[in-house]
Design a protein around this motif. Structure first.
Motif, PDB file in Angstrom:
ATOM      1  N   PHE A 380       8.522  -4.484  -9.058  1.00 34.69           N
ATOM      2  CA  PHE A 380       8.029  -3.146  -9.923  1.00 34.69           C
ATOM      3  C   PHE A 380       6.771  -3.114  -9.858  1.00 34.69           C
ATOM      4  O   PHE A 380       5.958  -4.105 -10.177  1.00 34.69           O
ATOM      5  CB  PHE A 380       8.625  -3.122 -11.164  1.00 34.69           C
ATOM      6  CG  PHE A 380      10.422  -3.075 -11.266  1.00 34.69           C
ATOM      7  CD1 PHE A 380      10.882  -1.698 -11.154  1.00 34.69           C
ATOM      8  CD2 PHE A 380      11.009  -3.982 -11.505  1.00 34.69           C
ATOM      9  CE1 PHE A 380      12.225  -1.576 -11.105  1.00 34.69           C
ATOM     10  CE2 PHE A 380      12.214  -3.842 -11.446  1.00 34.69           C
ATOM     11  CZ  PHE A 380      12.863  -2.852 -11.309  1.00 34.69           C
ATOM     12  N   LEU A 381       6.068  -1.878  -9.516  1.00 34.11           N
ATOM     13  CA  LEU A 381       4.652  -1.567  -9.471  1.00 34.11           C
ATOM     14  C   LEU A 381       4.146  -0.496 -10.292  1.00 34.11           C
ATOM     15  O   LEU A 381       4.963   0.369 -10.063  1.00 34.11           O
ATOM     16  CB  LEU A 381       4.163  -1.623  -8.225  1.00 34.11           C
ATOM     17  CG  LEU A 381       4.422  -2.610  -7.146  1.00 34.11           C
ATOM     18  CD1 LEU A 381       4.083  -2.276  -5.527  1.00 34.11           C
ATOM     19  CD2 LEU A 381       3.743  -3.678  -7.430  1.00 34.11           C
ATOM     20  N   ALA A 382       3.225  -0.622 -10.783  1.00 33.41           N
ATOM     21  CA  ALA A 382       2.641   0.365 -11.366  1.00 33.41           C
ATOM     22  C   ALA A 382       1.159   0.167 -12.044  1.00 33.41           C
ATOM     23  O   ALA A 382       0.674  -0.980 -12.140  1.00 33.41           O
ATOM     24  CB  ALA A 382       3.251   1.007 -12.945  1.00 33.41           C
ATOM     25  N   GLY A 383       0.378   1.156 -12.484  1.00 32.48           N
ATOM     26  CA  GLY A 383      -0.879   1.157 -12.919  1.00 32.48           C
ATOM     27  C   GLY A 383      -2.004   1.786 -12.294  1.00 32.48           C
ATOM     28  O   GLY A 383      -3.093   2.305 -12.475  1.00 32.48           O
ATOM     29  N   GLU A 384      -1.808   1.524 -10.728  1.00 35.28           N
ATOM     30  CA  GLU A 384      -2.299   2.712  -9.762  1.00 35.28           C
ATOM     31  C   GLU A 384      -1.695   2.989  -8.582  1.00 35.28           C
ATOM     32  O   GLU A 384      -0.458   2.525  -8.600  1.00 35.28           O
ATOM     33  CB  GLU A 384      -3.484   1.639  -8.917  1.00 35.28           C
ATOM     34  CG  GLU A 384      -4.799   1.656  -9.682  1.00 35.28           C
ATOM     35  CD  GLU A 384      -5.852   2.190  -8.608  1.00 35.28           C
ATOM     36  OE1 GLU A 384      -6.633   3.004  -9.314  1.00 35.28           O
ATOM     37  OE2 GLU A 384      -6.021   1.689  -7.510  1.00 35.28           O
ATOM     38  N   ARG A 385      -1.889   3.998  -7.842  1.00 34.02           N
ATOM     39  CA  ARG A 385      -0.917   4.335  -6.802  1.00 34.02           C
ATOM     40  C   ARG A 385      -0.710   3.371  -5.663  1.00 34.02           C
ATOM     41  O   ARG A 385      -1.592   2.656  -5.207  1.00 34.02           O
ATOM     42  CB  ARG A 385      -1.478   5.651  -5.995  1.00 34.02           C
ATOM     43  CG  ARG A 385      -0.748   6.385  -5.030  1.00 34.02           C
ATOM     44  CD  ARG A 385      -1.478   7.525  -4.447  1.00 34.02           C
ATOM     45  NE  ARG A 385      -0.817   8.166  -3.481  1.00 34.02           N
ATOM     46  CZ  ARG A 385      -0.722   7.713  -2.165  1.00 34.02           C
ATOM     47  NH1 ARG A 385      -1.686   7.012  -1.753  1.00 34.02           N
ATOM     48  NH2 ARG A 385       0.200   8.318  -1.292  1.00 34.02           N
ATOM     49  N   THR A 386       0.600   3.228  -5.352  1.00 34.81           N
ATOM     50  CA  THR A 386       0.880   2.190  -4.335  1.00 34.81           C
ATOM     51  C   THR A 386       0.898   2.837  -3.149  1.00 34.81           C
ATOM     52  O   THR A 386       1.728   3.903  -2.787  1.00 34.81           O
ATOM     53  CB  THR A 386       2.068   1.594  -4.626  1.00 34.81           C
ATOM     54  OG1 THR A 386       2.281   1.101  -5.999  1.00 34.81           O
ATOM     55  CG2 THR A 386       2.642   0.573  -3.702  1.00 34.81           C
ATOM     56  N   ASP A 387       0.005   2.348  -2.366  1.00 36.80           N
ATOM     57  CA  ASP A 387      -0.236   2.993  -1.026  1.00 36.80           C
ATOM     58  C   ASP A 387       0.890   2.445  -0.299  1.00 36.80           C
ATOM     59  O   ASP A 387       1.433   1.488  -0.320  1.00 36.80           O
ATOM     60  CB  ASP A 387      -1.522   2.624  -0.443  1.00 36.80           C
ATOM     61  CG  ASP A 387      -1.746   1.050  -0.347  1.00 36.80           C
ATOM     62  OD1 ASP A 387      -1.619   0.790   0.889  1.00 36.80           O
ATOM     63  OD2 ASP A 387      -2.059   0.659  -1.255  1.00 36.80           O
ATOM     64  N   PRO A 388       1.589   3.390   0.800  1.00 36.14           N
ATOM     65  CA  PRO A 388       2.603   2.848   1.602  1.00 36.14           C
ATOM     66  C   PRO A 388       2.411   1.829   2.465  1.00 36.14           C
ATOM     67  O   PRO A 388       3.356   0.901   2.539  1.00 36.14           O
ATOM     68  CB  PRO A 388       2.695   4.204   2.585  1.00 36.14           C
ATOM     69  CG  PRO A 388       2.081   5.325   2.019  1.00 36.14           C
ATOM     70  CD  PRO A 388       1.156   4.698   0.970  1.00 36.14           C
ATOM     71  N   GLN A 389       1.193   1.332   2.946  1.00 39.54           N
ATOM     72  CA  GLN A 389       0.999  -0.065   3.684  1.00 39.54           C
ATOM     73  C   GLN A 389       1.093  -1.077   2.659  1.00 39.54           C
ATOM     74  O   GLN A 389       1.928  -1.905   3.016  1.00 39.54           O
ATOM     75  CB  GLN A 389      -0.420  -0.055   4.015  1.00 39.54           C
ATOM     76  CG  GLN A 389      -0.548   1.089   5.228  1.00 39.54           C
ATOM     77  CD  GLN A 389      -0.849   2.532   4.691  1.00 39.54           C
ATOM     78  OE1 GLN A 389      -1.065   3.048   3.662  1.00 39.54           O
ATOM     79  NE2 GLN A 389      -0.291   3.391   5.608  1.00 39.54           N
ATOM     80  N   THR A 390       1.008  -1.073   1.395  1.00 41.58           N
ATOM     81  CA  THR A 390       1.026  -2.023   0.357  1.00 41.58           C
ATOM     82  C   THR A 390       2.697  -2.294   0.254  1.00 41.58           C
ATOM     83  O   THR A 390       3.152  -3.365   0.062  1.00 41.58           O
ATOM     84  CB  THR A 390       0.052  -1.827  -0.747  1.00 41.58           C
ATOM     85  OG1 THR A 390      -1.203  -2.053  -0.521  1.00 41.58           O
ATOM     86  CG2 THR A 390       0.617  -3.009  -1.881  1.00 41.58           C
ATOM     87  N   TYR A 391       3.374  -1.048   0.017  1.00 37.65           N
ATOM     88  CA  TYR A 391       4.745  -0.922  -0.330  1.00 37.65           C
ATOM     89  C   TYR A 391       5.524  -1.612   0.897  1.00 37.65           C
ATOM     90  O   TYR A 391       6.415  -2.319   0.647  1.00 37.65           O
ATOM     91  CB  TYR A 391       5.031   0.450  -0.328  1.00 37.65           C
ATOM     92  CG  TYR A 391       6.472   0.619  -0.390  1.00 37.65           C
ATOM     93  CD1 TYR A 391       7.395   0.851  -1.696  1.00 37.65           C
ATOM     94  CD2 TYR A 391       7.491   0.927   0.884  1.00 37.65           C
ATOM     95  CE1 TYR A 391       8.648   1.072  -1.652  1.00 37.65           C
ATOM     96  CE2 TYR A 391       8.701   0.981   0.839  1.00 37.65           C
ATOM     97  CZ  TYR A 391       9.306   1.167  -0.387  1.00 37.65           C
ATOM     98  OH  TYR A 391      10.578   1.230  -0.624  1.00 37.65           O
ATOM     99  N   HIS A 392       5.176  -1.280   2.190  1.00 41.68           N
ATOM    100  CA  HIS A 392       5.738  -1.943   3.526  1.00 41.68           C
ATOM    101  C   HIS A 392       5.488  -3.527   3.525  1.00 41.68           C
ATOM    102  O   HIS A 392       6.429  -4.246   3.632  1.00 41.68           O
ATOM    103  CB  HIS A 392       5.546  -1.107   4.578  1.00 41.68           C
ATOM    104  CG  HIS A 392       6.006   0.101   4.711  1.00 41.68           C
ATOM    105  ND1 HIS A 392       7.328   0.561   4.606  1.00 41.68           N
ATOM    106  CD2 HIS A 392       5.367   1.487   4.789  1.00 41.68           C
ATOM    107  CE1 HIS A 392       7.683   1.819   4.741  1.00 41.68           C
ATOM    108  NE2 HIS A 392       6.348   2.395   4.804  1.00 41.68           N
TER     109      HIS A 392
END
Length: 644
Positions: A380-392
């Protein structure tokens, strides 16, 4: 007054990809909030069970469970011991910066909390009194928080290491009877002595607490003065106390928002709504229950640490990991995966910046491959926008769902998320998925009218906010209304911009002041950042708008390279400018991008874009007290300052 669509219109738009449990619960939470939240309240132990959920008699100052009575520490500890699970692990402390580890069962943690509560009572602390906690990431921080809750006292955690002036303003606002601190905090490269900071802060306050309690750490002892009490000595003579019931509407804690100047804004968390909302969220959002090992890699100085290191996991009987270290450098980029493997962590909650830091140092995931992550289920991620590249990157290497979700200090829990325990929804990279029950999310234009799906605007939440969100600011209802409720009548203004897509998925693009105007065209810096982050050499990036005499504003980019990236700065600049032109269009007028060694951030991982914008425009912006490394900003100043 802006147009106010009815609930049916909204619920028809939200989560249209789901006709199952999520959609049903979301609609019910808006159609029948009393029924929905009274049902959720059954998961909590009450000394007086509430008969109604919402009190709107003083709107817009709403209250939840007005006739209920409970104690949060009892719900977090005693009831699990009473249910026969006293020998289950409650808290696992792992401190790579000291080489120390410690385990507490629920029975052991309850006993420690009850005894420290007795120590505080012996210092005159009672129901409604305030206690300021200025502590590092040690078990005693959790113990002190829960001890205050046990007494019905109100705690305010101030991040260990904050400057004396920032601590002083919070002491003057909360007016505590006692300050609890430690001899030091430990960073990877230095030891921070806390006691001198506390002394300097109290020398500048108009309010003087009755006592200062000091936890002595082995790394650095402090020479105590008159009025400063040793934690261990104090506890040795204390008698444990039972939980004190309080009204559901009584405050549990005050948490001051980061980056405030002048008088800080003290976000109040009420006791009943907090317990109900966090209990609901652990089961329905995070899919965590009794006995599951849960790790929130944050700090108890932040709302994430309050909600999901301390209270939520203990409220549901899970095992919570408390970590005193960093994602890289303590000792390497495999630190997180070592903890996940060693303790059998089922789910990890951290900031996207932590994953980007790991990705930058270990882009191929070699460190990750050294550990057995077979019991790991969700990131789970939160605190700043998760860019799609980091997500992938994370999803591909971990092989588990990566869930970006969105909330704030003020809200206390997720405004929007993927409800993994209720009904997992198909993810969309770049989206925080859908609004959670009770959060009536709208996207508004400047006049307060709703924006069509796919069009960006100000994200607002129609009142009332659900349980667990702030009911007001400490000691200042008028300031609460002016700061959060005055822009659009009937709405809470989040300060973030974004859009809802046709499926009701929410995309949060950044703060509303991160929307720039280039020759009359409104552009999201978050959208430009997404293009930069897609480049294979870029580890992380930030885009700000700077003043331009001709076009009003122009975007400036700052990128940090991945370890081992083999590209010249000139070649990278050409490729990034071309990519923005192709993806956003020539209208963005994006030509200025610099390679830097790091981005200035708060300790919670947020990039200091506001400070960067001010420097780029030649203004002196106060540097937030929450900055992680002031030297990073100092190195950037030469690049940021406008050319004369």
């Amino acid at each position: 007054m802006p147009d106010m669509p009815d609930v049916a219109e909204t619920t028809d738009k939200v989560g249209t990809g789901s006709t199952g449990a999520y959609a049903e619960q979301y609609r019910r939470s808006l159609d029948d909030p009393d029924g929905f939240w009274l049902e959720a309240a059954r998961a909590v132990d009450w000394t007086r069970r509430p008969t109604r959920a919402l009190d709107d008699s003083a709107a817009p100052l709403y209250r939840w469970f007005p006739d209920g009575e409970l104690n949060t520490a009892h719900n977090a500890l005693d009831r699990h011991v009473d249910a026969g699970r006293g020998e289950q692990d409650a808290l696992l402390w792992d401190s790579p910066v000291t080489g120390s580890k410690r385990r507490y069962t629920y029975r052991e943690l309850r006993d420690e909390v009850a005894t420290f509560a007795g120590a505080l009572r012996g210092l005159g602390v009672g129901k409604g009194d305030r206690v300021v906690l200025y502590l590092p990431m040690v078990p005693e921080a959790v113990i002190a928080m829960l001890a205050c809750a046990r007494l019905g006292a109100v705690h305010s955690v101030v991040f260990g290491g904050f400057a004396p002036r920032e601590l002083a303003t919070r002491v003057d606002d909360a007016r505590p009877k006692v300050v609890v601190t430690a001899s030091c905090g430990i960073e990877p490269t230095r030891v921070v002595e806390y006691v001198p900071i506390v002394r300097r802060a109290l020398a500048d306050t108009t309010h003087r607490p009755d006592h200062v309690v000091v936890l002595q750490r082995d790394t650095k002892h402090a020479e105590l003065r008159d009025g400063e009490l040793d934690w261990t000595t104090l506890v040795a003579s204390a008698r444990p106390v039972d939980p004190v019931p309080v009204a559901a509407t009584d405050p549990l804690y005050i948490l001051y928002t980061s980056g405030t100047t002048g008088r800080p804004k003290g976000v109040v968390r009420d006791t009943g709504g907090h317990a109900v909302a966090l209990t609901w969220s652990m089961a329905n959002i995070y899919d965590i229950g009794p006995g599951d090992v849960w790790w929130t890699a944050s700090d108890v100085g932040w709302v994430v640490g309050h909600s999901y290191i301390v209270y939520a996991p203990l409220l549901v009987g899970a095992t919570s990991v408390l970590y005193e270290g960093k994602p890289v450098g303590t000792p390497d980029a495999g630190a997180f995966w070592r903890v996940v493997s060693e303790y059998g962590v089922r789910a990890l909650f951290t900031a996207p910046t932590a994953i980007r830091a790991i990705k930058r140092v270990d882009p191929d995931g070699a460190e990750m491959a050294r550990y057995d992550l077979s019991r790991f289920r969700t990131l789970f991620l939160a605190g700043e926008r998760t860019d799609p590249q980091t997500y992938h990157w994370a999803a591909e290497r971990l092989g588990v769902p990566v869930v970006d979700h969105w909330w704030q200090t003020e809200t206390g829990w997720a405004i929007a998320a993927n409800p993994r325990g209720l009904e997992p929804l198909p993810p969309k990279p770049g989206s925080v998925t859908v609004p959670m029950p009770g959060w009536d999310v709208r996207v508004l234009d400047q006049s307060g009218k709703e924006r069509p799906s796919g069009q960006e605007g100000a994200i607002a939440v129609r009142l009332p906010l659900p349980p667990g969100a702030l009911p007001t600011l400490w000691g200042d209802d008028d300031r609460y209304i002016e700061a959060y409720l005055s822009r659009y009548e009937g709405y809470y203004l989040t300060g973030d911009s974004g859009y809802l897509d046709p499926d009701g998925y929410l995309f949060v693009m950044g703060r509303t002041d991160d929307v720039i105007n280039v020759a009359g065209h409104r552009l999201s810096t978050g959208a430009i950042e997404a293009v930069l982050a897609a480049h294979p050499a870029v580890a992380e990036c930030a885009v700000i708008g700077v003043h331009d005499a001709l076009k009003g504003q122009l975007p400036r980019g700052f990128v940090v390279l991945k370890a081992g990236a083999d590209i010249t700065e000139e070649k990278l600049r050409e490729e990034l400018v071309a990519a923005v032109r192709a993806e956003i269009g020539p209208v963005a007028a994006f030509r200025d991008v610099a390679v830097v060694d790091a981005l200035p951030k708060t300790r919670s991982g947020k990039v200091l874009r506001k400070t960067m914008r001010a420097l780029a425009d030649g203004r002196d912006e106060p540097v937030p007290s929450t900055i992680e490394d002031p030297e990073v900003l100092d190195r950037l100043k030469a690049v940021l300052r406008p050319k004369r």
